[in-house]
Design an enzyme around this catalytic site. Structure first.
Site, PDB file in Angstrom:
ATOM      1  N   HIS A   9      -7.768  10.120   5.776  1.00 29.13           N
ATOM      2  CA  HIS A   9      -9.182   9.776   5.882  1.00 29.13           C
ATOM      3  C   HIS A   9      -9.981  11.066   6.034  1.00 29.13           C
ATOM      4  O   HIS A   9      -9.924  11.731   7.055  1.00 29.13           O
ATOM      5  CB  HIS A   9      -9.428   8.822   7.047  1.00 29.13           C
ATOM      6  CG  HIS A   9      -8.938   7.428   6.759  1.00 29.13           C
ATOM      7  ND1 HIS A   9      -9.783   6.399   6.417  1.00 29.13           N
ATOM      8  CD2 HIS A   9      -7.694   6.913   6.709  1.00 29.13           C
ATOM      9  CE1 HIS A   9      -9.068   5.304   6.183  1.00 29.13           C
ATOM     10  NE2 HIS A   9      -7.799   5.595   6.366  1.00 29.13           N
ATOM     11  N   GLU A  68     -11.206   0.521  -1.524  1.00 28.67           N
ATOM     12  CA  GLU A  68     -10.251  -0.545  -1.219  1.00 28.67           C
ATOM     13  C   GLU A  68     -10.907  -1.750  -0.557  1.00 28.67           C
ATOM     14  O   GLU A  68     -10.853  -1.900   0.651  1.00 28.67           O
ATOM     15  CB  GLU A  68      -9.111  -0.012  -0.341  1.00 28.67           C
ATOM     16  CG  GLU A  68      -9.528   0.752   0.888  1.00 28.67           C
ATOM     17  CD  GLU A  68      -8.311   1.303   1.653  1.00 28.67           C
ATOM     18  OE1 GLU A  68      -7.330   0.558   1.819  1.00 28.67           O
ATOM     19  OE2 GLU A  68      -8.365   2.458   2.072  1.00 28.67           O
ATOM     20  N   ASP A 108       0.861  -1.188   0.000  1.00 30.71           N
ATOM     21  CA  ASP A 108       0.000   0.000   0.000  1.00 30.71           C
ATOM     22  C   ASP A 108       0.896   1.236   0.000  1.00 30.71           C
ATOM     23  O   ASP A 108       1.665   1.452   0.935  1.00 30.71           O
ATOM     24  CB  ASP A 108      -0.907  -0.021   1.232  1.00 30.71           C
ATOM     25  CG  ASP A 108      -2.055   0.976   1.119  1.00 30.71           C
ATOM     26  OD1 ASP A 108      -1.796   2.126   0.688  1.00 30.71           O
ATOM     27  OD2 ASP A 108      -3.193   0.615   1.468  1.00 30.71           O
ATOM     28  N   HIS A 143     -12.425   5.427   1.736  1.00 29.40           N
ATOM     29  CA  HIS A 143     -12.538   6.700   2.450  1.00 29.40           C
ATOM     30  C   HIS A 143     -12.396   7.875   1.501  1.00 29.40           C
ATOM     31  O   HIS A 143     -11.776   7.748   0.439  1.00 29.40           O
ATOM     32  CB  HIS A 143     -11.435   6.787   3.511  1.00 29.40           C
ATOM     33  CG  HIS A 143     -10.074   6.423   2.990  1.00 29.40           C
ATOM     34  ND1 HIS A 143      -9.165   7.338   2.552  1.00 29.40           N
ATOM     35  CD2 HIS A 143      -9.485   5.202   2.761  1.00 29.40           C
ATOM     36  CE1 HIS A 143      -8.080   6.728   2.123  1.00 29.40           C
ATOM     37  NE2 HIS A 143      -8.240   5.421   2.226  1.00 29.40           N
ATOM     38  N   ASP A 173      -3.436   7.328  -3.019  1.00 32.76           N
ATOM     39  CA  ASP A 173      -3.438   6.159  -2.132  1.00 32.76           C
ATOM     40  C   ASP A 173      -3.792   4.947  -2.993  1.00 32.76           C
ATOM     41  O   ASP A 173      -4.865   4.925  -3.594  1.00 32.76           O
ATOM     42  CB  ASP A 173      -4.488   6.418  -1.038  1.00 32.76           C
ATOM     43  CG  ASP A 173      -4.638   5.266  -0.051  1.00 32.76           C
ATOM     44  OD1 ASP A 173      -3.880   4.293  -0.128  1.00 32.76           O
ATOM     45  OD2 ASP A 173      -5.550   5.373   0.796  1.00 32.76           O
ATOM     46  N   GLU A 180      -6.593  -1.327  -4.357  1.00 28.07           N
ATOM     47  CA  GLU A 180      -7.094   0.017  -4.057  1.00 28.07           C
ATOM     48  C   GLU A 180      -6.711   1.003  -5.143  1.00 28.07           C
ATOM     49  O   GLU A 180      -5.590   0.969  -5.654  1.00 28.07           O
ATOM     50  CB  GLU A 180      -6.509   0.505  -2.726  1.00 28.07           C
ATOM     51  CG  GLU A 180      -6.899   1.938  -2.370  1.00 28.07           C
ATOM     52  CD  GLU A 180      -6.317   2.402  -1.033  1.00 28.07           C
ATOM     53  OE1 GLU A 180      -5.221   1.940  -0.658  1.00 28.07           O
ATOM     54  OE2 GLU A 180      -6.979   3.230  -0.380  1.00 28.07           O
TER      55      GLU A 180
END
Ligand code: MN
Ligand code: MN
Length: 303
Positions: free
Chosen positions: A166, A191, A85, A158, A96, A283
Site C-alpha cells: 500500500h 479492486e 488474491d 491503492h 497484485d 483486481e
C-alpha cells in the site's frame, strides 16, 4: 518509470495473472483443499520465475486476508463464493491481482460477479494522468448499484511502491470526494469488493497475515528466529505456515505473540462483511499513463 522497472512489473504481472487463474480453476472444483491450492500457487510463482509476495483467499462473506495454516483442513464446497488474491514481485516490484469463482455449478452469483467485473472495468476506463480519485469511486459504485449491489466502502484500491503493498494513496470504491489526481507512472491497484450486504467489513476470525513494521531487537529466542526469517522480505507480508514449517507451531505462536505485543509486526486479520453479505472481488494492477498499462491482465480475462 524506467524501462527496467517496467519490465520487472510486466514479468511479475504475467506470472501473477497465470497463477491467479490456475488457482481459481482449482478452487472452483468442490472438495479443493485450501491448503493445497495456496501451496500450489506459491510453488507455481517460483517455478515461473517470480518471487512470492502472497497467495491469499477469502470465502463467502469474508472479503480478504485469509491464508490457510499448516494444519488447515477446509475445502471448497458447492456454492461457495471464493476470492483468490495473488501477489508476485521481482526485486520488490509488485503485481497484485484477484478474481472470484463460484464453486461447482450452482450459478447463484453470476450477476454478483458480473457487477464486480463491471465495476473494475468502469474504473479502469477512467485511469489517466490528471483523473481525480472520487471519479473512480463513482464509477465503481454506479456499476455495483446497477445490478442491485453495493461496494464495500471501508476497503479500497491503492498505489503500490517498491516493497510497499500500500503505497499511501487509497483508491475509493465510492464518492469519497478525493481530489487527489492520478499521475503519469503511478503504480495503482484497483479492486472493487462488491456485496449484497450493507457494504462494510469488520475483523473476523484468527489472524494469519502479518507485516513487519520496523527492525527491532527481540529478547525471546522464538521472536529472534522469526525476525531472521522475515527480515529479508523487506516489509512484504508473511503468513503463519511459512514460519510453522521452519520453526514449529509452538515457537511460532510464542514468537508472533511477543513481536505483536512489542509492535514489531502488524496483524491483518480476515475482514468479513458485517451483515454477513456475500462478497465478490476483482483486481488488476496498472501503470498510469497516456496509455495505461494493465500489467496483470491475462488474455482470457474479460475485464
Ligand atoms: Mn490483492
Ligand atoms: Mn490490492
Amino acid at each position: 518509470m524506467d524501462p527496467e522497472t517496467r519490465d520487472k512489473l510486466r514479468k511479475a504481472g504475467k506470472i501473477a495473472a497465470i497463477v491467479r487463474r490456475e488457482g481459481a480453476a482449482k478452487l472452483k472444483v468442490p472438495g479443493a483443499s485450501f491448503l493445497q491450492v495456496m501451496d500450489y500457487c506459491e510453488d507455481r510463482i517460483k517455478e515461473l520465475g517470480g518471487q512470492v509476495a502472497w497467495a491469499q483467499m477469502a470465502v463467502n462473506d469474508v472479503a480478504a486476508h485469509f491464508c490457510p495454516e499448516e494444519h488447515e483442513t477446509a475445502v471448497s464446497n458447492e456454492g461457495d463464493l471464493i476470492k483468490i488474491d495473488i501477489g508476485v514481485h521481482l526485486d520488490g516490484w509488485i503485481a497484485d491481482n484477484a478474481m472470484t469463482v463460484e464453486v461447482g455449478n450452482s450459478n447463484r452469483y453470476a450477476d454478483h460477479m458480473k457487477a464486480a467485473r463491471n465495476a473494475l472495468r468502469a474504473a479502469i476506463k477512467l485511469v489517466e494522468p490528471g483523473r481525480e480519485l472520487w471519479e473512480l469511486g463513482v464509477a465503481q459504485m454506479s456499476e455495483a448499484q446497477a445490478l442491485g449491489f453495493t461496494t464495500i466502502k471501508n476497503l479500497s484500491g491503492h498505489t503500490i511502491e517498491q516493497y510497499r503493498v500500500h503505497g499511501g494513496i487509497s483508491i475509493p470504491t465510492f464518492n469519497n470526494k478525493s481530489k487527489i489526481q492520478l499521475t503519469e507512472g503511478m503504480q495503482v491497484a484497483i479492486e472493487p469488493f462488491i456485496t449484497e450486504g450493507d457494504g462494510f467489513v469488520k475483523e473476523k476470525g484468527k489472524n494469519t497475515i502479518w507485516m513487519m513494521r520496523k527492525n527491532a531487537n527481540a529478547r525471546s529466542p522464538y521472536a529472534k528466529k522469526i525476525i531472521t526469517e522475515v527480515a529479508p522480505l523487506n516489509g512484504l507480508p508473511f503468513t503463519n505456515r511459512w514460519l510453522t514449517r521452519k520453526i514449529g507451531r509452538g515457537p511460532t505462536a510464542l514468537g508472533l505473540k511477543a513481536l505483536h505485543q512489542q509492535g514489531v509486526i502488524t496483524a491483518y486479520p480476515p475482514l468479513a462483511e458485517r451483515t454477513g453479505g456475500m462478497v465478490a472481488q476483482y483486481e488488476h494492477s496498472m501503470i498510469v499513463g497516456e496509455k495505461t498499462e494493465i500489467y496483470t491482465k491475462h488474455e482470457e480475462d474479460s475485464w
